[in-house]
Design a protein around this motif. Structure first.
Motif, PDB file in Angstrom:
ATOM      1  N   ASP A 161       0.903  -1.234  -0.063  1.00  0.00           N
ATOM      2  CA  ASP A 161      -0.021   0.176  -0.115  1.00  0.00           C
ATOM      3  C   ASP A 161       0.797   1.384   0.272  1.00  0.00           C
ATOM      4  O   ASP A 161       0.625   2.163  -0.580  1.00  0.00           O
ATOM      5  CB  ASP A 161      -0.865  -0.101   1.301  1.00  0.00           C
ATOM      6  N   ALA A 162       2.043   1.249   0.608  1.00  0.00           N
ATOM      7  CA  ALA A 162       2.518   2.529   1.038  1.00  0.00           C
ATOM      8  C   ALA A 162       4.067   2.117   1.709  1.00  0.00           C
ATOM      9  O   ALA A 162       4.732   1.174   0.963  1.00  0.00           O
ATOM     10  CB  ALA A 162       1.674   3.135   2.086  1.00  0.00           C
ATOM     11  N   ASP A 164       4.259   0.746   4.257  1.00  0.00           N
ATOM     12  CA  ASP A 164       4.072  -0.620   4.870  1.00  0.00           C
ATOM     13  C   ASP A 164       3.730  -1.624   3.834  1.00  0.00           C
ATOM     14  O   ASP A 164       3.558  -1.364   2.667  1.00  0.00           O
ATOM     15  CB  ASP A 164       2.725  -0.518   5.910  1.00  0.00           C
ATOM     16  N   TYR A 168      -4.529  -3.299   0.825  1.00  0.00           N
ATOM     17  CA  TYR A 168      -5.888  -2.869   1.455  1.00  0.00           C
ATOM     18  C   TYR A 168      -6.872  -2.561  -0.042  1.00  0.00           C
ATOM     19  O   TYR A 168      -6.563  -1.759  -0.750  1.00  0.00           O
ATOM     20  CB  TYR A 168      -5.877  -1.448   2.139  1.00  0.00           C
ATOM     21  N   GLY A 318      -3.651  -0.310   8.952  1.00  0.00           N
ATOM     22  CA  GLY A 318      -4.407   0.816   8.199  1.00  0.00           C
ATOM     23  C   GLY A 318      -5.737   0.341   8.349  1.00  0.00           C
ATOM     24  O   GLY A 318      -6.180  -0.682   8.054  1.00  0.00           O
ATOM     25  N   TYR A 320      -8.486   2.398   6.629  1.00  0.00           N
ATOM     26  CA  TYR A 320      -9.321   2.893   5.427  1.00  0.00           C
ATOM     27  C   TYR A 320     -10.812   2.730   5.589  1.00  0.00           C
ATOM     28  O   TYR A 320     -11.504   2.018   4.840  1.00  0.00           O
ATOM     29  CB  TYR A 320      -9.014   2.259   4.249  1.00  0.00           C
ATOM     30  N   TRP A 361      -9.128   8.712  -1.166  1.00  0.00           N
ATOM     31  CA  TRP A 361      -9.778   7.185  -0.888  1.00  0.00           C
ATOM     32  C   TRP A 361     -10.854   7.119  -0.618  1.00  0.00           C
ATOM     33  O   TRP A 361     -11.731   6.060  -0.787  1.00  0.00           O
ATOM     34  CB  TRP A 361      -8.630   6.387  -0.142  1.00  0.00           C
ATOM     35  N   TRP A 419      -3.456  14.826   5.817  1.00  0.00           N
ATOM     36  CA  TRP A 419      -2.588  13.465   5.703  1.00  0.00           C
ATOM     37  C   TRP A 419      -2.575  13.336   4.043  1.00  0.00           C
ATOM     38  O   TRP A 419      -3.756  12.831   3.578  1.00  0.00           O
ATOM     39  CB  TRP A 419      -3.001  12.553   6.520  1.00  0.00           C
ATOM     40  N   GLN A 504       0.787  13.442  13.550  1.00  0.00           N
ATOM     41  CA  GLN A 504       0.091  12.386  14.422  1.00  0.00           C
ATOM     42  C   GLN A 504       1.311  11.414  14.760  1.00  0.00           C
ATOM     43  O   GLN A 504       1.141  10.644  15.505  1.00  0.00           O
ATOM     44  CB  GLN A 504      -1.008  11.665  13.595  1.00  0.00           C
ATOM     45  N   GLU A 533       5.176   9.686   4.484  1.00  0.00           N
ATOM     46  CA  GLU A 533       5.336   8.429   3.987  1.00  0.00           C
ATOM     47  C   GLU A 533       4.818   8.370   2.531  1.00  0.00           C
ATOM     48  O   GLU A 533       4.691   9.513   1.862  1.00  0.00           O
ATOM     49  CB  GLU A 533       4.079   7.506   4.612  1.00  0.00           C
ATOM     50  N   TRP A 538      -1.358   8.270  -3.568  1.00  0.00           N
ATOM     51  CA  TRP A 538      -0.758   9.536  -4.001  1.00  0.00           C
ATOM     52  C   TRP A 538      -0.082   9.752  -5.268  1.00  0.00           C
ATOM     53  O   TRP A 538       0.042  10.581  -6.073  1.00  0.00           O
ATOM     54  CB  TRP A 538       0.049   9.915  -2.737  1.00  0.00           C
TER      55      TRP A 538
HETATM   56  O1  G3I Z   1     -12.969  12.211   8.535  1.00  0.00           O
HETATM   57  C1  G3I Z   1     -12.263  13.227   9.315  1.00  0.00           C
HETATM   58  C2  G3I Z   1     -12.729  14.622   8.896  1.00  0.00           C
HETATM   59  O2  G3I Z   1     -14.132  14.619   9.465  1.00  0.00           O
HETATM   60  C3  G3I Z   1     -12.076  15.847   9.472  1.00  0.00           C
HETATM   61  O3  G3I Z   1     -12.624  16.913   9.131  1.00  0.00           O
HETATM   62  C4  G3I Z   1     -10.633  15.700   9.396  1.00  0.00           C
HETATM   63  C5  G3I Z   1      -9.632  16.534  10.095  1.00  0.00           C
HETATM   64  O4  G3I Z   1      -8.281  16.355  10.078  1.00  0.00           O
HETATM   65  O5  G3I Z   1     -10.320  14.475   9.606  1.00  0.00           O
HETATM   66  C6  G3I Z   1     -10.660  13.455   8.900  1.00  0.00           C
HETATM   67  O6  G3I Z   1     -10.148  12.259   9.096  1.00  0.00           O
HETATM   68  C7  G3I Z   1      -8.898  11.727   8.633  1.00  0.00           C
HETATM   69  C8  G3I Z   1      -8.796  10.664   7.742  1.00  0.00           C
HETATM   70  O7  G3I Z   1      -7.579  10.415   7.344  1.00  0.00           O
HETATM   71  C9  G3I Z   1      -9.921  10.683   6.680  1.00  0.00           C
HETATM   72  O8  G3I Z   1      -9.267  11.549   5.965  1.00  0.00           O
HETATM   73  C10 G3I Z   1      -7.776  11.781   9.908  1.00  0.00           C
HETATM   74  O9  G3I Z   1      -7.650  13.054  10.294  1.00  0.00           O
HETATM   75  C11 G3I Z   1      -6.471  11.263   9.266  1.00  0.00           C
HETATM   76  O10 G3I Z   1      -5.753  10.947  10.541  1.00  0.00           O
HETATM   77  C12 G3I Z   1      -6.750   9.926   8.397  1.00  0.00           C
HETATM   78  O11 G3I Z   1      -5.537   9.734   7.820  1.00  0.00           O
HETATM   79  C13 G3I Z   1      -5.422   8.614   7.018  1.00  0.00           C
HETATM   80  C14 G3I Z   1      -4.202   7.843   7.841  1.00  0.00           C
HETATM   81  O12 G3I Z   1      -3.950   6.708   6.910  1.00  0.00           O
HETATM   82  C15 G3I Z   1      -4.558   7.396   9.020  1.00  0.00           C
HETATM   83  O13 G3I Z   1      -5.606   6.679   9.451  1.00  0.00           O
HETATM   84  C16 G3I Z   1      -5.030   8.944   5.617  1.00  0.00           C
HETATM   85  O14 G3I Z   1      -5.949   9.412   5.007  1.00  0.00           O
HETATM   86  C17 G3I Z   1      -4.644   7.670   4.983  1.00  0.00           C
HETATM   87  O15 G3I Z   1      -4.303   7.931   3.609  1.00  0.00           O
HETATM   88  C18 G3I Z   1      -3.571   6.910   5.799  1.00  0.00           C
HETATM   89  O16 G3I Z   1      -3.185   5.666   5.143  1.00  0.00           O
HETATM   90  C19 G3I Z   1      -2.071   4.866   5.375  1.00  0.00           C
HETATM   91  C20 G3I Z   1      -2.827   3.581   5.849  1.00  0.00           C
HETATM   92  O17 G3I Z   1      -3.750   3.661   6.956  1.00  0.00           O
HETATM   93  C21 G3I Z   1      -1.790   2.531   6.270  1.00  0.00           C
HETATM   94  N1  G3I Z   1      -0.765   2.640   5.126  1.00  0.00           N
HETATM   95  C22 G3I Z   1      -0.341   3.581   4.891  1.00  0.00           C
HETATM   96  C23 G3I Z   1      -1.384   4.878   4.552  1.00  0.00           C
HETATM   97  C24 G3I Z   1      -0.630   6.272   4.024  1.00  0.00           C
HETATM   98  O18 G3I Z   1       0.155   6.803   5.292  1.00  0.00           O
END
Ligand code: G3I
Ligand code: 9MR
Length: 555
Positions: A161-162, A164, A168, A318, A320, A361, A419, A504, A533, A538
């Motif tokens: 995925d990334a 890691d 997914y 992760g 998702y 995503w 992120w 984070q 990452e 992306w």
């Molecule tokens: O949904 C809320 C939204 O309501 C709010 O306004 C906003 C404010 O920051 O946050 C939103 O949630 C965010 C969520 O992504 C949805 O976009 C979280 O803050 C944010 O922490 C979360 O980040 C995701 C991250 O994983 C942590 O779960 C990233 O989108 C996602 O790309 C990233 O994906 C990871 C996989 O889990 C594991 N593999 C690597 C990959 C890339 O880092």
């Protein structure tokens, strides 16, 4: 940037097509004009006036724009301010993004699971195979929706995925779709591209060869008994920061079918099915198999419309997870409509209620609009062509308005620094390009160009956010192979996530972030999974946008 004055001028460190809009951002000094000089001789080839100072809120910088679009002569240049300070070097030339585009696709090859990467294809990044995934356990959660719990299945291939090593489905969907869309929209661009991957020369364009590595895996994630699709294939916890073949052996699981996985799978397979129709000779039966898989996944989602994925207690990787499924239903319906011509699928899009928003995503509605617009000339009378065009144009117009009003000349607003913000910029650019492809408005093309400029250096950090590309690229991505391979330079062609104020990962980082504003909260350190990452979703708009700009700006 201290003594490194060249970084005070922010510029796309790759460069430009001769016909494109060419902008730089100047952050320092009191000069009112700028020069463009030949990189080798220092000779001035262009002189221009700097724009009025303006504040860019996301970085709290007051900046001035340098516009040298009128310079179209191929060559290598630098910007000069105050008669002395030189910017990084950049080029003006035809096919300016060809090498970037090839590297961005090759990055997927470098992230392949279950296969060794020999030196003849991977060069210094050669490595033994990891994660064969030929004996994967069915996780015991939600057993009622599972194949017999504890059974073993084979689910090899796919991309990590990334940074890691997990796989997914939700994130695979948008990633693979975006590569397929790049090919579908610009087939000539990819027809002869040779990426030097094991399949090169087999009669398929290499971008499709690479997409197939992941599509073959995705097909194994569908339960043949009911059409449902497992959300992910994963360890219980993230592997250590080791090479794929060096990680501690630990069981791999497929975990729970989900509605989002079924729908993203259906949309991606329907897209692939229509594209692979033209390659029946190379992969007999594949197109029909993909279309059938798409329809059975869709049917599963109809019967299970609200299975939202959440990690079971013992699974820490992760998530998702996404509770808003209207956009996933609409996207799958749109691709199935295009693939089958059945009006019932058009009705299932509920197009009147589907907005066009920059994709991610978890927000895939715009992918439906992209495909409907691409195929608009051949849809059945059920489709509302005016609506399709107005949704695309509406989004492009609002992004272009933000672009025009911005001191940095980018569409990004403070709220867009999430992120993976670098993918937000490029997905905005991809949507602007959809607008441009519909109606040819120059602002849309220029605003898309600015999105690529941003990730290649015209941003508040001065980094090129693509590894191996440009004068000051990110060097320490959160990417296990790049962290473990003992080479100085990271694997090339990867877009890092980019600045966002969440930080984070602070608890896992031995050094502080240099800044905390939305556009400067970025740490080029391997610890920084929240800003540095890499990820397959992306890189995908980087592939799309670099190809599109090369193709659409060609003189
Ligand atoms: O949904 C809320 C939204 O309501 C709010 O306004 C906003 C404010 O920051 O946050 C939103 O949630 C965010 C969520 O992504 C949805 O976009 C979280 O803050 C944010 O922490 C979360 O980040 C995701 C991250 O994983 C942590 O779960 C990233 O989108 C996602 O790309 C990233 O994906 C990871 C996989 O889990 C594991 N593999 C690597 C990959 C890339 O880092
Ligand atoms: O390496 C993991 C990365 O792929 C994820 O995006 C990130 C957030 O889920 O987590 C990373 O793993 C870290 C874990 O969350 C906390 N301990 C350190 C791990 C490696 O830095």
């Amino acid at each position: 940037f201290g003594a490194d004055a060249s970084a005070a001028t922010r510029i796309n460190q790759v460069g430009f097509e001769p016909q494109s809009e060419k902008l730089a951002v100047v952050t320092d000094g009191t000069a009112s004009s700028f020069e463009v000089v030949a990189a080798d001789t220092g000779k001035t080839v262009f002189t221009g006036k700097l724009g009025a100072p303006a504040l860019w809120k996301p970085s709290a910088e007051t900046v001035r724009l340098a516009d040298f679009s009128a310079l179209k002569t191929p060559g290598e240049y630098r910007i000069k301010i105050d008669g002395q300070t030189l910017s990084d070097r950049f080029a003006i030339r035809d096919h300016a993004y060809r090498a970037l585009n090839a590297a961005a696709i090759k990055a997927y090859y470098l992230n392949r699971a279950s296969i060794a990467l020999p030196p003849q294809y991977a060069g210094a990044y050669a490595r033994p195979a990891g994660h064969p995934d030929d004996k994967v356990l069915v996780h015991s959660s939600a057993a009622s929706r599972q194949r017999a719990e504890g059974s073993v299945l084979s689910s090899p291939k796919g991309w990590y995925d990334a940074g890691d090593y997990n796989k997914y489905i939700v994130n695979s969907g948008i990633s693979t779709y975006t590569l397929l869309a790049a090919f579908e929209h610009f087939p000539q661009y990819f027809a002869k591209q040779n990426l030097n991957i094991p399949e090169s020369g087999n009669g398929l364009p290499d971008i499709l060869n690479e997409a197939l590595w992941n599509l073959d895996w995705m097909l194994t994630m569908q339960d043949p008994n009911d059409g449902g699709v497992y959300h992910k294939l994963t360890n219980k916890a993230f592997d250590g920061m080791e090479m794929p073949d060096q990680v501690k052996p630990t069981p791999r699981y497929v975990v729970q079918k989900s509605t989002a996985a079924a729908l993203d799978f259906a949309a991606t397979m329907a897209t692939a099915g229509r594209i692979f129709k033209a390659y029946e000779q190379q992969r007999p039966g594949l197109s029909a198999r993909m279309m059938a898989a798409a329809e059975t996944a869709w049917n599963w989602a109809q019967a299970n419309p609200a299975v939202v994925f959440r990690n079971p207690a013992d699974i820490k990787t992760g998530e998702y997870g996404d509770a808003q499924l209207g956009d996933e239903f609409a996207w799958a319906a749109a691709e199935l409509y295009i693939g089958t011509g059945k009006d019932s699928y058009y009705r299932a899009i509920k197009a009147d209620q589907l907005p066009a928003t920059t994709p991610s995503w978890s927000d895939v509605g715009a992918l439906a609009w992209i495909s409907l617009a691409q195929h608009r000339a051949h849809l059945t009378p059920a489709a509302d062509r005016k609506l399709i065009e107005s949704r695309i144009d509406g989004l492009a117009a609002s992004l272009a308005a933000n672009w025009k009003a911005s001191a940095y000349r980018v569409a990004m607003q403070e709220k867009d620094f999430v992120w993976g913000s670098n993918a937000t910029v490029l997905n905005q650019a991809m949507m602007l390009l959809q607008g441009y492809r519909l109606n040819g408005k120059a602002d849309y093309l220029n605003a898309a160009q600015s999105g690529l400029d941003y990730v290649l250096g015209r941003n508040a950090t001065g980094y090129s956010f693509v590894t191996g590309i440009g004068a000051r690229p990110a060097m320490h991505p959160h990417h296990r192979p790049s962290a473990a391979d003992k080479l100085a330079a990271p694997a090339p062609g990867f877009l890092v996530g980019g600045p966002q104020p969440g930080q984070q990962d602070k608890k896992d980082c031995p050094v502080p972030y240099p800044a905390k504003l939305p556009a400067t909260s970025y740490l080029d350190h391997v610890c920084s999974y929240a800003s540095n990452e890499i990820a397959i979703n992306w890189n995908a708009p980087l592939v799309y946008v670099s190809a599109a700009l090369d193709q659409l700006t060609a003189g």
